[in-house]
Design an enzyme around this catalytic site. Sequence first.
Site, PDB file in Angstrom:
ATOM      1  N   ASP A  84       0.682  -1.230   0.167  1.00 26.50           N
ATOM      2  CA  ASP A  84       0.026   0.014  -0.101  1.00 26.50           C
ATOM      3  C   ASP A  84       0.773   1.183  -0.087  1.00 26.50           C
ATOM      4  OD1 ASP A  84       0.696  -0.794   2.709  1.00 26.50           O
ATOM      5  OD2 ASP A  84      -0.503   0.862   3.302  1.00 26.50           O
ATOM      6  N   GLU A 145       0.372  -0.973   5.859  1.00 25.06           N
ATOM      7  CA  GLU A 145       1.109  -0.696   6.784  1.00 25.06           C
ATOM      8  C   GLU A 145       1.086   0.819   6.813  1.00 25.06           C
ATOM      9  OE1 GLU A 145       5.163   1.222   7.668  1.00 25.06           O
ATOM     10  OE2 GLU A 145       4.141   1.545   6.241  1.00 25.06           O
TER      11      GLU A 145
END
Length: 379
Positions: A84, A145
């Site tokens: 991400d 994250e």
Amino acid sequence: MDPLKLPFDADDMLSGLRPWIECESPTHDAAAVDRMMDLAAHDLAQMAEIERIPGRMGFGGSLRARFPHPRQGAPGILILGHMDTVHPVGTLSKLPFRREGDICFGPGIMDMKGGNYAAVEALRQLQRAGLETPLPVTVLFTPDEEVGTPSTRELIEAEAARHKYVLVPEPARDDGGAVIGRYAIARFNLIAEGQPSHAGARLSEGRSAIAMMARKLLEIEAMTGEDCTFSVGVIRGGEWVNCVSSLCKAEALSMAKTQEDLDRGVARMMALAGDENGVEFRITRGVTRPVWAPDQSGTMAMYDIAKDIARDLGFDLTAGSAGGGSDGNFTGAMGIPTLDSLGVRGKGLHTLTEHIEVASLAERGRLLAALMMRLGGQG
């Protein structure tokens, strides 16, 4: 064959990385992150057994790849990365993938798709050369994250517990160094709830949530000191300019070098809650990253190996603790030898100037390949 002499080619690696960068994958767009996982799964499926792990809590899924090995299932090496990014879909129009001499730009290219790709290429080169790592290798790519890993922390910790070593190809430090410890981080959700009224005809009857939040934000950021920092990165409030706002929300982050400092900072933050002049200010804890202290013998032994490899590659690999969290916080705090920031060199992460040094793709590929061959081996 000496892993340092494997035929890594930075230009070829950049070509392979390009589809990853042009597949935008912001954390909060689960479908976009899953599309990125599809690309990584395709690249890894040529070498490893692939497992797709469904997402939860509204996030995308994870990808786990286990590489064939005679000791499959024994404690080995975990390569841990996230797919991400902080960049919303559409960022490519402002920050397109483009190369300018020795650097290349793109959303997420530094944090941390470049490092992830270097790790995949390292495994590809080892496999092509018929080199077998002393320990089995697993790759785990996760989707969340950048928001503190709320949905995959348990998955990461469970997987890490099965391994002897964790390698995290987050971006290298400014000097190209690695990370052997990280500070503690806490997130907070802030809500101010006031009383609406017509801003023209009944202004005095309203109690502005936005005004309260603005005052609190100044208080929060003024609490920053040497022991603990505070910052507010998100704020949302109001719906109509002619209406006194009744609701305002914000998100804050605090970082400290020790858990004790963070605990004191959390207490100071929570003490700001209360009612003032008809406006309620509430604070709830978000996700927390534990302190990963830079004093583990296993981590330092692994760093010594990496430093020797880097010297053979022609550079000095420094090491130290770092602010800014990563999933290495979790594995390091568990006591598992963890070496972080083994990824690419670059600048501008999380900005519209994010870029990498192209040559560092091959440099980091060689470093990771050699490290995997040394861990668990002799000498």
